[in-house]
Scaffold this motif. Structure first.
Motif, PDB file in Angstrom:
ATOM      1  N   UNK A   1       0.835  -1.204   0.000  1.00 34.08           N
ATOM      2  CA  UNK A   1       0.000   0.000   0.000  1.00 34.08           C
ATOM      3  C   UNK A   1       0.864   1.246   0.000  1.00 34.08           C
ATOM      4  N   UNK A   2       0.299   2.343  -0.475  1.00 34.02           N
ATOM      5  CA  UNK A   2       1.020   3.615  -0.423  1.00 34.02           C
ATOM      6  C   UNK A   2       1.305   4.025   1.020  1.00 34.02           C
ATOM      7  N   UNK A   3       0.601   3.446   1.972  1.00 30.63           N
ATOM      8  CA  UNK A   3       0.854   3.745   3.385  1.00 30.63           C
ATOM      9  C   UNK A   3       2.235   3.292   3.829  1.00 30.63           C
ATOM     10  N   UNK A   4       2.851   2.387   3.081  1.00 25.40           N
ATOM     11  CA  UNK A   4       4.205   1.934   3.415  1.00 25.40           C
ATOM     12  C   UNK A   4       5.254   2.972   3.029  1.00 25.40           C
ATOM     13  N   UNK A   5       4.854   3.959   2.240  1.00 23.67           N
ATOM     14  CA  UNK A   5       5.779   5.001   1.779  1.00 23.67           C
ATOM     15  C   UNK A   5       6.177   5.922   2.931  1.00 23.67           C
ATOM     16  N   UNK A   6       5.195   6.479   3.607  1.00 24.63           N
ATOM     17  CA  UNK A   6       5.435   7.284   4.802  1.00 24.63           C
ATOM     18  C   UNK A   6       4.672   6.615   5.929  1.00 24.63           C
ATOM     19  N   UNK A   7       5.330   5.715   6.598  1.00 22.52           N
ATOM     20  CA  UNK A   7       4.641   4.911   7.599  1.00 22.52           C
ATOM     21  C   UNK A   7       4.462   5.703   8.889  1.00 22.52           C
ATOM     22  N   UNK A   8       3.284   6.352   8.971  1.00 25.39           N
ATOM     23  CA  UNK A   8       2.936   7.171  10.131  1.00 25.39           C
ATOM     24  C   UNK A   8       1.794   6.544  10.923  1.00 25.39           C
ATOM     25  N   UNK A   9       1.501   5.297  10.628  1.00 25.50           N
ATOM     26  CA  UNK A   9       0.449   4.567  11.342  1.00 25.50           C
ATOM     27  C   UNK A   9       0.903   3.128  11.510  1.00 25.50           C
ATOM     28  N   UNK A  10       0.225   2.415  12.372  1.00 28.92           N
ATOM     29  CA  UNK A  10       0.516   0.988  12.540  1.00 28.92           C
ATOM     30  C   UNK A  10       0.274   0.264  11.217  1.00 28.92           C
ATOM     31  N   UNK A  11      -0.792   0.631  10.518  1.00 31.83           N
ATOM     32  CA  UNK A  11      -1.067   0.009   9.222  1.00 31.83           C
ATOM     33  C   UNK A  11       0.112   0.193   8.264  1.00 31.83           C
ATOM     34  N   UNK A  12       0.607   1.414   8.135  1.00 31.76           N
ATOM     35  CA  UNK A  12       1.745   1.674   7.252  1.00 31.76           C
ATOM     36  C   UNK A  12       2.982   0.881   7.656  1.00 31.76           C
ATOM     37  N   UNK A  13       3.221   0.773   8.947  1.00 32.17           N
ATOM     38  CA  UNK A  13       4.365  -0.007   9.433  1.00 32.17           C
ATOM     39  C   UNK A  13       4.217  -1.488   9.080  1.00 32.17           C
ATOM     40  N   UNK A  14       2.982  -2.013   9.198  1.00 31.30           N
ATOM     41  CA  UNK A  14       2.794  -3.425   8.868  1.00 31.30           C
ATOM     42  C   UNK A  14       3.004  -3.672   7.374  1.00 31.30           C
ATOM     43  N   UNK A  15       2.578  -2.737   6.539  1.00 30.99           N
ATOM     44  CA  UNK A  15       2.767  -2.913   5.094  1.00 30.99           C
ATOM     45  C   UNK A  15       4.248  -2.790   4.735  1.00 30.99           C
ATOM     46  N   UNK A  16       4.981  -1.908   5.403  1.00 29.36           N
ATOM     47  CA  UNK A  16       6.426  -1.794   5.175  1.00 29.36           C
ATOM     48  C   UNK A  16       7.120  -3.101   5.583  1.00 29.36           C
TER      49      UNK A  16
END
Length: 144
Positions: free
Chosen positions: A91-106
């Motif tokens: 997900x694009x959320x992995x680009x700037x991981x500012x949430x738990x969701x973004x961190x999990x996708x990274x």
């Protein structure tokens, strides 16, 4: 002959892949199959992995569920099918991981260092047939 497993087949993107891959086996969190604890005992040649919990705000409220499902569930797939070619949808959320969701996708993207046939594809602002106006995606909201 290829043996394909499609996870997340009942999600927005997964439903489209399900139409394109009718010969695949399907695994989805909505049907009770859980990538954290249940994976079929088959010799898959390919895994298209879309199953994940998604929601930036919700991930901050229930981080453990997101970490267990998105991180450990994806790691379970990599371990269970070491010979398969795995395509992980990120997900694009992995680009700037500012949430738990973004961190999990990274985290799931980094599994390419663990599994030799693991490829992550990061999607940005997915839109298409069946998109719900309240999905939070940019295009449906801009059109309203």
């Amino acid at each position: 002959m290829d043996k394909i497993l499609l996870t997340g087949s009942e999600g927005f993107i997964g439903k489209h892949f399900k139409k394109a891959l009718p010969e695949a086996d399907y695994l989805d969190l909505k049907t009770g199959d859980d990538i954290r604890s249940f994976l079929p005992d088959k010799d898959y040649t390919h895994v298209l992995h879309l199953a994940a919990l998604k929601s930036v705000p919700l991930s901050d409220n229930i981080p453990r569920e997101f970490i267990e499902t998105n991180c450990w569930g994806t790691l379970n797939i990599a371990r269970k099918y070491p010979k398969a070619r795995i395509i992980n949808i990120s997900s694009s959320s992995a680009y700037e991981y500012i949430s738990v969701y973004g961190l999990t996708k990274k985290f799931t993207e980094l599994l390419s260092n663990y599994h030799k046939n693991f490829l992550s594809v990061r999607l940005f602002n997915v839109f298409g047939e069946g998109q719900l106006p309240d999905s939070g995606a940019l295009i449906p909201n801009a059109l309203l």
